[in-house]
Scaffold this motif. Structure first.
Motif, PDB file in Angstrom:
ATOM      1  N   GLU A 166      34.712  41.712  35.534  1.00 37.12           N
ATOM      2  CA  GLU A 166      34.688  41.473  36.976  1.00 37.12           C
ATOM      3  C   GLU A 166      33.428  42.076  37.600  1.00 37.12           C
ATOM      4  O   GLU A 166      32.815  42.987  37.046  1.00 37.12           O
ATOM      5  N   GLN A 182      53.051  45.662  44.737  1.00 36.64           N
ATOM      6  CA  GLN A 182      52.425  46.842  44.157  1.00 36.64           C
ATOM      7  C   GLN A 182      52.846  48.099  44.907  1.00 36.64           C
ATOM      8  O   GLN A 182      53.093  49.140  44.288  1.00 36.64           O
ATOM      9  N   GLN A 231      43.236  44.675  43.048  1.00 38.34           N
ATOM     10  CA  GLN A 231      44.617  44.341  42.678  1.00 38.34           C
ATOM     11  C   GLN A 231      44.776  44.302  41.157  1.00 38.34           C
ATOM     12  O   GLN A 231      45.810  44.714  40.630  1.00 38.34           O
ATOM     13  N   GLU A 232      43.751  43.830  40.459  1.00 39.33           N
ATOM     14  CA  GLU A 232      43.794  43.864  38.987  1.00 39.33           C
ATOM     15  C   GLU A 232      43.818  45.301  38.490  1.00 39.33           C
ATOM     16  O   GLU A 232      44.575  45.635  37.564  1.00 39.33           O
ATOM     17  N   ASP A 276      47.205  46.773  39.027  1.00 34.79           N
ATOM     18  CA  ASP A 276      48.146  46.267  38.026  1.00 34.79           C
ATOM     19  C   ASP A 276      48.027  47.042  36.720  1.00 34.79           C
ATOM     20  O   ASP A 276      49.042  47.410  36.103  1.00 34.79           O
ATOM     21  N   VAL A 311      38.745  45.412  32.470  1.00 36.88           N
ATOM     22  CA  VAL A 311      38.725  44.738  33.776  1.00 36.88           C
ATOM     23  C   VAL A 311      37.339  44.827  34.395  1.00 36.88           C
ATOM     24  O   VAL A 311      36.781  43.824  34.873  1.00 36.88           O
ATOM     25  N   LYS A 324      40.552  41.081  44.938  1.00 39.30           N
ATOM     26  CA  LYS A 324      40.983  40.544  43.642  1.00 39.30           C
ATOM     27  C   LYS A 324      40.830  41.585  42.531  1.00 39.30           C
ATOM     28  O   LYS A 324      41.746  41.805  41.723  1.00 39.30           O
ATOM     29  N   VAL A 325      39.661  42.244  42.502  1.00 40.88           N
ATOM     30  CA  VAL A 325      39.412  43.225  41.443  1.00 40.88           C
ATOM     31  C   VAL A 325      40.313  44.442  41.602  1.00 40.88           C
ATOM     32  O   VAL A 325      40.886  44.944  40.628  1.00 40.88           O
TER      33      VAL A 325
END
Length: 476
Positions: A366, A442, A417-418, A421, A362, A414-415
């Motif tokens: 990113e 989440q 949340q990735e 996950d 990730v 965005k990053v």
């Protein structure tokens, strides 16, 4: 006619002056926490100095249907200490030590006392704190509200060390809370982010100060889980532990160095090292961290320098109290357009290696200005309702530099949340005292009891006297 005009003008001037003074003293205050991403207008700030005043403010808020939030050092970064148009109660000066029993290894302090205040009191008796964050600058009440953990690998989270506390409730009453008295509130208030009332004072269990020898070495991330299990956790003489992961582009999430604190057989030398130390080498550390904010070259240089410095400490001696006084001044950061946020992710020990592989994937695709990662161990916690440690886990604390603009916040969201996950895919969780980047889904997966927590909050505080932005974001 002239006299009437003068009287009218004088009257209007007096009214205008009175109104302007009222507006000046009642204008909304713009409040921020250390993250500086949630500026919010609040009504006023009260500085706590006495129990009577605290109780009076709560009763007044009940009468006027006003909201209260509670603040210590405000290092939580998600608006946990304030709420729109609320009254914020600053607890920092409510900091007396009320009772201290060296023989019983017990201390009772007001919740605005810092861990440094406690260390200064107990160090002459060669006693130490069981659990606290890696810095001693935080208030005890704030630490309880986030159920902090630290470098100790034997005592677990802070909740394990608490005997009892007194709580000023949303009804304006004061009650005792322990595992036997009002016990339903014990696992809700600790790790409850100030939503159940004001923690007035706390009785904590202490432990012996001890002399440790530092054991520090470089290690590959793939070897770390076995190293920790076999050489750290199974060695009862190792009382504390911390590790660091590389954020340098050349060795990202691959190289590590570990620091163990091993009990010295001859404790007679404790006195020689017992003086409480202050921050050391803050200026060079601050300079190196500054370089790493702006370039990959700086990140590689910082990692190489850190690695050499910490590994060079192998064989040094340090007391427990000093080991728990981690440097913090070098992390101070003030920039008009940028800020630094924390994230903390918890993963089971047997998921650590594969988790880092997925997390690295990730981060490589990113854009995220990741400056530092420390790794700690946390014991399983089944007591706190909002427990972050569903089993024995590694905790990864990430320091991230980001912009304050709406666009920068959205990019970071965005990053993150990735990354969350990925953490959840490895049966992990994340820590709640930080900015509200995680989604509600989440939150639900990481904290399956959060609905129970918020339901208990509404039952105990039906008029929602105690409020903060964290509650507003996730309680619906």
């Amino acid at each position: 006619m002239l006299k009437k005009s003068i009287l009218l003008i004088t009257f209007l001037y007096a009214v205008g002056l009175t109104l302007s003074l009222w507006l000046y003293h009642h204008k909304p205050l713009l409040m921020e926490d250390v993250g500086q991403l949630l500026p919010t207008k609040i009504k006023e700030v009260h500085g706590a100095t006495s129990e009577a005043k605290l109780q009076g403010w709560v009763n007044e808020a009940i009468k006027n249907n006003e909201k209260i939030s509670v603040a210590g050092m405000q290092h939580s970064q998600g608006g946990h200490t304030y709420y729109p148009n609320s009254i914020m109660i600053d607890m920092k000066k409510y900091n007396n030590i009320l009772d201290y029993s060296p023989h019983e290894k017990s201390i009772t302090v007001q919740s605005g006392a810092t861990w440094e205040d406690i260390q200064a009191k107990i160090n002459p008796d060669h006693l130490a704190i069981q659990v606290m964050q890696s810095q001693n600058i935080f208030t005890v009440g704030g630490s309880l509200s986030v159920n902090a953990h630290g470098r100790d690998i034997r005592f677990g989270s802070l909740i394990d060390t608490v005997e009892s506390f007194r709580l000023l409730t949303p009804q304006g009453t004061i009650i005792n809370v322990s595992r036997t008295e009002n016990s339903n509130l014990f696992p809700l208030v600790i790790g409850g982010y100030g939503l159940f009332g004001i923690i007035l004072d706390v009785t904590l269990h202490l432990t012996d100060d001890e002399l440790y020898q530092i054991r520090s070495r470089a290690i590959n991330y793939q070897d770390y889980p076995n190293y920790f299990i076999n050489e750290v956790h199974q060695n009862k003489d190792i009382r504390m532990h911390i590790a660091r992961l590389s954020t340098a582009p050349d060795t990202l999430l691959q190289e590590m160095f570990v620091t163990d604190y091993q009990l010295v057989e001859n404790q007679a030398n404790l006195v020689e090292y017992a003086k409480l130390e202050r921050d050391s080498l803050a200026a060079p550390q601050k300079f190196m961290l500054g370089l790493s904010r702006h370039s990959d070259w700086g990140k590689n240089l910082l990692w190489e320098t850190q690695n050499k410095f910490y590994v060079s400490q192998d064989g040094n001696y340090i007391t427990r109290n000093n080991a728990m006084r981690g440097d913090s001044k070098f992390m101070e950061y003030d920039n008009p357009t940028k800020t630094e946020i924390l994230q903390e992710y918890f993963v089971p020990i047997d998921e650590f290696t594969s988790y880092l592989d997925d997390l690295r994937a990730v981060l490589k695709k990113e854009e995220l200005n990741l400056l530092n990662i420390t790794v700690r161990y946390v014991n399983e916690d089944e007591e706190a309702v909002l427990s972050y440690a569903k089993e024995d886990m590694f905790a990864l604390v990430l320091l991230i530099n980001q912009g304050k603009s709406k666009r920068d916040i959205e990019k970071t969201e965005k990053v993150i949340q990735e990354m969350i996950d990925v953490t959840l895919e490895h049966d992990g969780s994340y820590y709640l005292p930080y900015y509200s980047y995680p989604t509600q889904d989440q939150m639900d997966e990481a904290y399956p009891r959060n609905k129970e927590f918020f339901a208990q909050k509404k039952q105990f505080d039906p008029n929602e006297v105690f409020m903060n932005l964290f509650y507003k974001e996730y309680s619906q």
